[in-house]
Scaffold this active site. Structure first.
Site, short mmCIF file in Angstrom:
data_model
loop_
_atom_site.label_atom_id
_atom_site.label_comp_id
_atom_site.label_asym_id
_atom_site.label_seq_id
_atom_site.Cartn_x
_atom_site.Cartn_y
_atom_site.Cartn_z
N CYS A 270 0.82 -1.21 0.00
CA CYS A 270 0.00 0.00 0.00
C CYS A 270 0.85 1.27 0.00
CB CYS A 270 -0.89 -0.03 1.23
SG CYS A 270 -2.00 1.35 1.27
N ARG B 129 -12.78 0.52 -4.55
CA ARG B 129 -12.20 0.54 -3.20
C ARG B 129 -11.63 1.91 -2.85
NH1 ARG B 129 -7.61 -0.88 0.04
NH2 ARG B 129 -8.38 -2.17 1.75
P1 RVP Z 1 -0.61 -6.88 4.13
O1 RVP Z 1 -1.11 -8.05 4.91
O2 RVP Z 1 0.37 -6.05 4.88
O3 RVP Z 1 -0.09 -7.30 2.78
O4 RVP Z 1 -1.86 -5.91 3.89
C1 RVP Z 1 -3.03 -6.33 3.26
C2 RVP Z 1 -4.02 -5.19 3.30
O5 RVP Z 1 -3.56 -4.09 2.52
C3 RVP Z 1 -5.38 -5.51 2.70
O6 RVP Z 1 -6.21 -6.25 3.54
C4 RVP Z 1 -5.92 -4.12 2.42
O7 RVP Z 1 -6.49 -3.52 3.55
C5 RVP Z 1 -4.68 -3.35 2.05
N1 RVP Z 1 -4.52 -3.16 0.60
C6 RVP Z 1 -4.88 -3.99 -0.41
N2 RVP Z 1 -4.53 -3.39 -1.57
C7 RVP Z 1 -3.95 -2.24 -1.22
C8 RVP Z 1 -3.41 -1.23 -2.13
O8 RVP Z 1 -3.29 -1.44 -3.31
N3 RVP Z 1 -3.06 -0.10 -1.57
N4 RVP Z 1 -3.93 -2.11 0.11
#
Ligand code: RVP
Length: 501
Positions: free
Chosen positions: A319, A418
């Protein structure tokens, strides 16, 4: 004038747990990781409880039906990704609900007018030697016969030989009737020395195969997360745009719980979505809301009727929302504030709202910390993307294997709903909030879960707790200085696999 929050925005790596007395009862075998998913009144229990406190992220690279089956079989729950057409998401839900351990829907089927050439082609595609001949060539067509590699000789048989000339016709097949148990099917397989047993319904339509080799893999799994009909449980992500069409399709497919999937859930769009579900389904359909990072956002979604609240903005491994939009909050600080708000709400109303900590969990001990801080369950993307069961591609890079893992806000996923901020803007991502990446391949989910859960249980015992609520009550949590973080790793020694200059 802007409001300044005094509290620094912190993350899990800045905290540690201080051990409490470990009594003789505090052994890993005695630890229960059962945890609530949806709200409940004091003195009652949650209608949905997980056997392990893990859910998989609402992401294309993580939560399809394959991973959902594997995770539910291990006691957790997947939220099938919503950035796909309604029908295909509903179909994934249906496949999880239909899953029966050891009962496999046939992926190799041909019509009776096919030839040996078709059998050879199909075997190359699927790698499977058993082919069902059904009247319409579908997995649930009327079963007319079976072909295995013992039924033809490629050296001598012409490729245009019709399958009806060499299949074992239905009259000579040993079959099982729908409704028999796995161990009954296994007895038939052993008694008749079969490799595979077709299971048919009353109209001779093929339903499943049971394979001899699968039996050992499917012996009772004590942690399996089952509904009242003994079917695996599954969740699904929805958005605040097409919910009036998507939710009915998912409910019809048998989904157990929904979550509104949004990078910033403190919005009127989300409020309306949750309200609509609650009013339309009279509280029967369970739906979580999120994501929020403070008390205000939490109370807003609770007022809308959310069954649980998901916490986290910008902490996900893929993210880049914080860099792109400058919004978010350190995951630990966000979680601590929301859990405090949940506690106050519980004391005022007697209603317990489960909290899901979403994103940014890197080390296994972060998971225990998140639970100790008050999370009831944890949503993870990166963690699950690394396993065989995730839907993404496995690749060899250099000397190691990796799996692909991309964010829902990346150009690859194009999950504009989203990140949508409403208005009449076009259905497209305006800028990326996520990256497309690789994660190290880690093998089978079950093996990894065993290690991770083993560590969580062991830490809980150190904290004198055998349940998650006990951990939340008894945990002593301390901030660590950056110098003491260095002290926590191996230091001032020469590790044996480093080169000495
Ligand atoms: P991680 O477990 O740290 O990989 O995080 C997963 C989380 O990141 C998802 O559950 C969602 O809330 C968030 N996410 C998913 N896509 C993206 C993005 O493209 N920014 N973020």
């Amino acid at each position: 004038m802007a409001h300044y929050i005094k509290e620094v925005s912190r993350t899990f790596g800045e905290y540690l747990l201080i051990p409490s007395l470990t009594t003789k009862e505090c052994t890993p075998d005695n630890v229960s990781l059962k945890t609530p998913v949806v709200k409940f009144r004091q003195g009652e229990t949650s209608k949905i409880q997980l056997n392990i406190p893990f859910v998989s992220a609402v992401m294309q690279a993580v939560s399809d039906d394959g991973l959902a089956i594997a995770l539910a079989r291990n006691g957790g729950l997947s939220f099938i990704f919503g950035s796909q057409p309604i029908e295909s998401q509903a179909e994934m839900v249906r496949r999880v609900k239909k899953f029966k351990a050891g009962f496999v829907v046939s992926d190799s089927n041909l019509r009776p007018d096919c030839t040996l050439q078709d059998v050879v082609r199909l075997k190359e595609q699927t790698g499977h030697a058993s082919v069902a001949i059904t009247d319409d060539g579908t997995p649930n067509g009327k079963l007319l016969g079976m072909i295995t590699s013992r039924d033809y000789r490629l050296k001598t048989d012409p490729l245009d030989k019709p399958v009806v000339d060499f299949m074992t016709p239905f009259e000579n097949l040993i079959v099982g009737k729908l409704g028999l148990t796995l161990s009954e099917a296994n007895t038939i397989i052993w008694d008749h020395k079969l490799n595979c047993l077709p299971i048919i319904d009353d109209n001779q339509r093929l339903q499943y195969f049971v394979f001899r080799k699968d039996y050992d893999n499917h012996i009772e799994n004590p942690n399996e997360l089952l509904d009242s009909h003994k079917k695996l449980m599954v969740g699904a992500g929805i958005n605040s745009r097409d919910f009036k069409e998507r939710v009915p399709a998912l409910v019809d497919a048998g989904v157990d719980v929904l979550v509104v999937d949004s990078s910033d859930g403190f919005s009127e769009w989300q409020y309306e979505t949750i309200r609509w579900i609650k009013e339309t389904y009279n509280e029967e359909v369970k739906v979580g809301g999120g994501n929020v990072v403070d008390k205000e956002g939490f109370l807003y979604l609770v007022k809308a009727g959310a069954d649980f609240v998901k916490v986290g903005i910008g902490g996900g491994s893929i993210c880049i929302t914080r860099e792109q939009k400058g919004i978010g909050r350190g995951q630990a600080t966000a979680l601590i504030e929301v859990c405090q708000a949940r506690q106050e709400y519980f004391e005022q109303t007697g209603i317990y709202i489960p909290i899901c900590s979403d994103g940014g969990l890197v080390h296994d001990y972060h998971m225990t910390l998140a639970l100790a801080m008050g999370a009831d369950f944890l949503m993870m993307g990166r963690y699950f993307a690394r396993f065989d069961e995730s839907p993404s591609k496995k690749l060899a890079i250099g000397n190691s294997y990796v799996k692909e893992y991309w964010g829902e806000g990346s150009n690859r996923a194009q999950n504009w709903q989203r990140y949508d901020m409403g208005g009449n803007s076009k259905a497209a991502l305006k800028f990326e909030e996520g990256v497309d990446s690789y994660v190290p391949y880690a093998g089978k989910m079950k093996d990894n879960l065993e290690i991770t859960l083993g560590k969580i249980k062991s830490t809980m015992c150190s904290c004198g707790s055998v349940t998650i609520p006990q951990l939340q009550e008894r945990a002593k949590i301390t901030l660590v200085s950056s110098t003491s973080i260095v002290e926590g790793g191996a230091h001032d020694v020469i590790l044996k696999d480093t080169k000495i200059q």
